[in-house]
Design a protein around this motif. Structure first.
Motif, short mmCIF file in Angstrom:
data_model
loop_
_atom_site.label_atom_id
_atom_site.label_comp_id
_atom_site.label_asym_id
_atom_site.label_seq_id
_atom_site.Cartn_x
_atom_site.Cartn_y
_atom_site.Cartn_z
N HIS A 280 -72.54 -13.01 26.45
CA HIS A 280 -71.92 -11.77 25.99
C HIS A 280 -71.59 -11.88 24.18
CE1 HIS A 280 -67.85 -13.03 29.02
NE2 HIS A 280 -67.71 -12.04 28.30
N ARG A 281 -73.29 -12.32 24.35
CA ARG A 281 -73.61 -11.49 22.92
C ARG A 281 -73.84 -9.83 23.28
NH1 ARG A 281 -79.14 -14.75 21.53
NH2 ARG A 281 -78.88 -14.13 23.67
N TRP A 282 -74.53 -10.20 24.43
CA TRP A 282 -74.70 -8.58 24.84
C TRP A 282 -74.28 -8.02 25.12
CZ3 TRP A 282 -79.46 -7.17 22.90
CH2 TRP A 282 -79.80 -8.44 22.46
N VAL A 283 -72.97 -8.58 26.48
CA VAL A 283 -72.25 -7.38 26.96
C VAL A 283 -70.91 -7.12 25.72
CG1 VAL A 283 -70.29 -7.64 28.18
CG2 VAL A 283 -71.98 -9.53 29.42
N ILE A 284 -69.96 -7.84 25.01
CA ILE A 284 -69.85 -7.06 24.18
C ILE A 284 -70.20 -5.33 23.26
CG2 ILE A 284 -67.78 -6.82 21.98
CD1 ILE A 284 -68.03 -10.46 23.04
N PRO A 285 -71.10 -5.85 23.10
CA PRO A 285 -71.95 -4.60 22.01
C PRO A 285 -72.21 -3.61 23.48
CG PRO A 285 -73.38 -5.94 21.90
CD PRO A 285 -72.77 -6.39 22.11
N PHE A 286 -72.80 -3.53 24.73
CA PHE A 286 -73.38 -2.67 25.90
C PHE A 286 -72.05 -2.21 26.13
CE2 PHE A 286 -77.66 -4.84 25.26
CZ PHE A 286 -77.93 -3.67 26.58
N SER A 287 -70.60 -2.64 26.10
CA SER A 287 -69.70 -1.75 26.96
C SER A 287 -69.18 -1.14 26.38
CB SER A 287 -68.76 -3.50 27.49
OG SER A 287 -69.39 -4.26 28.42
N ALA A 288 -68.83 -1.33 24.41
CA ALA A 288 -68.31 -0.65 23.74
C ALA A 288 -68.75 0.80 23.47
CB ALA A 288 -68.57 -1.39 22.33
N ILE A 289 -70.42 0.73 23.81
CA ILE A 289 -71.66 1.88 23.90
C ILE A 289 -71.15 2.41 24.88
CG2 ILE A 289 -73.21 3.37 23.45
CD1 ILE A 289 -72.61 1.28 20.86
N PHE A 290 -70.73 2.09 26.37
CA PHE A 290 -71.49 2.46 27.76
C PHE A 290 -69.80 2.95 27.89
CE2 PHE A 290 -74.31 -0.42 29.23
CZ PHE A 290 -75.47 0.78 28.70
N GLY A 291 -68.53 2.77 27.33
CA GLY A 291 -66.74 2.77 27.10
C GLY A 291 -67.34 3.87 26.23
N GLY A 292 -67.50 4.45 25.22
CA GLY A 292 -67.72 6.00 24.54
C GLY A 292 -68.39 6.63 25.40
N ILE A 293 -69.46 7.10 25.71
CA ILE A 293 -70.04 7.19 26.27
C ILE A 293 -69.54 7.70 28.00
CG2 ILE A 293 -72.19 7.84 28.22
CD1 ILE A 293 -73.49 5.43 26.60
N LEU A 294 -68.73 7.24 28.55
CA LEU A 294 -68.83 7.46 29.60
C LEU A 294 -67.08 7.74 29.54
CD1 LEU A 294 -67.71 7.36 32.63
CD2 LEU A 294 -66.45 5.35 32.17
N LEU A 295 -66.43 7.78 28.43
CA LEU A 295 -64.89 8.30 28.55
C LEU A 295 -64.75 10.50 27.52
CD1 LEU A 295 -62.26 8.96 28.39
CD2 LEU A 295 -62.16 7.97 25.91
N ILE A 296 -66.51 10.35 27.03
CA ILE A 296 -66.22 11.71 26.45
C ILE A 296 -68.05 12.28 27.52
CG2 ILE A 296 -68.45 12.61 25.21
CD1 ILE A 296 -68.36 9.88 23.48
N VAL A 297 -68.09 11.48 28.65
CA VAL A 297 -69.12 12.53 29.36
C VAL A 297 -68.15 12.96 30.47
CG1 VAL A 297 -70.05 12.16 31.58
CG2 VAL A 297 -70.74 11.22 29.35
N ALA A 298 -66.42 11.87 30.61
CA ALA A 298 -65.65 12.05 31.33
C ALA A 298 -64.65 13.66 30.73
CB ALA A 298 -64.76 11.20 31.56
N ASP A 299 -65.03 13.67 29.03
CA ASP A 299 -63.79 14.86 28.94
C ASP A 299 -64.70 15.80 28.88
OD1 ASP A 299 -62.07 15.75 26.88
OD2 ASP A 299 -63.54 15.77 26.03
N ILE A 300 -65.46 15.75 28.97
CA ILE A 300 -67.02 17.61 29.10
C ILE A 300 -66.67 17.55 30.33
CG2 ILE A 300 -68.68 18.30 29.23
CD1 ILE A 300 -70.40 16.02 26.21
N GLY A 301 -66.64 16.92 31.32
CA GLY A 301 -66.56 17.19 32.46
C GLY A 301 -65.42 17.50 33.11
N ALA A 302 -64.21 17.50 31.65
CA ALA A 302 -63.00 18.02 32.52
C ALA A 302 -62.72 19.39 32.13
CB ALA A 302 -61.70 17.16 31.70
N ARG A 303 -63.19 19.76 30.70
CA ARG A 303 -63.24 20.68 30.22
C ARG A 303 -63.30 21.80 32.13
NH1 ARG A 303 -65.75 19.78 24.54
NH2 ARG A 303 -65.21 17.94 23.91
N TYR A 304 -64.85 21.80 32.78
CA TYR A 304 -65.27 22.68 33.96
C TYR A 304 -64.28 22.48 34.61
CZ TYR A 304 -68.38 23.55 29.25
OH TYR A 304 -69.33 23.70 28.37
N ILE A 305 -63.33 21.91 35.20
CA ILE A 305 -63.88 21.66 36.57
C ILE A 305 -62.53 23.00 37.32
CG2 ILE A 305 -62.38 19.90 38.17
CD1 ILE A 305 -64.63 18.85 37.55
N VAL A 306 -61.19 23.31 36.32
CA VAL A 306 -60.26 24.07 36.99
C VAL A 306 -60.49 25.10 35.73
CG1 VAL A 306 -58.66 22.95 38.65
CG2 VAL A 306 -58.51 22.74 35.82
#
Length: 335
Positions: A280-306
């Motif tokens: 978890h010394r690595w899992v915690i910071p990696f998860s935090a950054i990946f979580g931010g990336i995933l939500l932002i990428v999903a939000d960008i995609g949501a703008r173009y679907i419909v």
């Protein structure tokens, strides 16, 4: 489980690359959308503001949206890490265990019956709803023979989530005005959110982020088993209480800002462990950054679907996360 990346130097380099990728995704979120803007316009909006429509959109809509998306994604991913470690359940997350539904129910109840619209009050109401859900799930999951088990916790969470979702729908059917106010929010969205939505919860999120980062040793010890952790001197009850408080802050703050967004807390921790192992010394910071990336990428995609309309980002994360959830539920881990 050993991850794909085992060298500490490689992990540091990968983490730095992930932070850079998060910054790039936030920049893309500022530039791309229904209204055409360019990189030049984005830079000029902050260095040579002229009051044009493009500059106003970039400064007042796109930038807050990117910052809120990163904050919510980080929070949901960290909540997933803590829940999965504390419950030793590979599919534990704030949405599976009903915390998101509980926070959402309390906010809808506040809007429907008490006509509350204050963002500051929404924050405390969301915290209360998440806390009530967490405590109820823990009590139900601990009752009966065998005490607390991952299966009982999951079943209790599913029951509580379904109950709060049904109650929320019932209130909205009976109150059309409240339905209009919270329907898009309930789907999970960061569209139209201003920084004023983030300010009331940001101090609590920052405390929860810092607390999560500092708990890596306790999380690693607890993974050995509760009896082993206790024999090594860990105060397991105090550890669970502290972890529960952090989870409530992360889940309640996220729901207060963006509504209930699912699957990030399930998928991201497994992907992080797949890359760098269980430490978890690595899992915690990696998860935090990946979580931010995933939500932002999903939000960008949501703008173009419909186009010209937008899909709530909660719908996009569900579409992305469902196949991973099925895989994790079948295998028990991300392999």
């Amino acid at each position: 489980m050993n991850g794909v990346i085992q060298s500490s130097k490689m992990k540091i380099a990968m983490l730095a690359l992930a932070v850079l990728l998060l910054a790039v995704c936030m920049a893309l979120s500022v530039v791309f959308g229904y209204t055409n803007t360019s990189w030049k316009s984005a830079v000029a909006a902050f260095t040579d503001f002229n009051g044009s429509n493009q500059h106003l959109i970039i400064r007042n809509a796109r930038l807050p949206r990117a910052l809120i998306g990163a904050a919510v994604g980080i929070s949901l991913a960290l909540a997933g890490v803590l829940l999965q470690a504390v419950t030793r359940n590979p599919i534990a997350s704030t949405d599976i265990f009903g915390l998101n539904a509980g926070a959402g129910f309390f906010i809808v109840m506040a809007v429907s019956f008490f006509h509350i619209s204050s963002l500051q009050q929404f924050t405390w109401i969301a915290f209360l709803g998440a806390a009530v859900s967490a405590l109820t799930v823990y009590i139900l999951g601990s009752s009966g023979r065998g005490g607390l088990t991952p299966v009982k916790m999951t079943l209790a969470g599913a029951v509580i989530a379904a109950m709060f979702a049904s109650l929320t729908q019932g209130m909205l059917v009976a109150n059309q005005k409240a339905l209009e106010e919270v329907l898009f929010w309930l789907a999970g969205s960061i569209q139209g959110r201003k920084l004023e939505f983030l300010y009331p919860v940001l101090p609590y999120l920052l405390i929860a982020w810092a607390g999560s980062m500092l708990m890596f040793r306790q999380l690693n010890t607890f993974l050995l088993g509760e009896d082993v952790a206790r024999s090594l001197g860990q105060r397991t009850l105090l550890f669970k209480i502290l972890a529960g408080l952090l989870i409530v802050l992360l889940a309640g703050g996220s729901v207060a800002v963006a509504g209930p967004i699912s699957f990030i807390g399930i998928v991201v921790p497994h992907f992080a462990r797949y890359l760098i192992g269980n430490d978890h010394r690595w899992v915690i910071p990696f998860s935090a950054i990946f979580g931010g990336i995933l939500l932002i990428v999903a939000d960008i995609g949501a703008r173009y679907i419909v186009l010209p309309e937008e899909v709530p980002v909660g719908v996009m994360t569900a579409l992305i996360g469902t196949p991973f959830f099925i895989h994790i539920a079948r295998k028990g881990s991300f392999k």
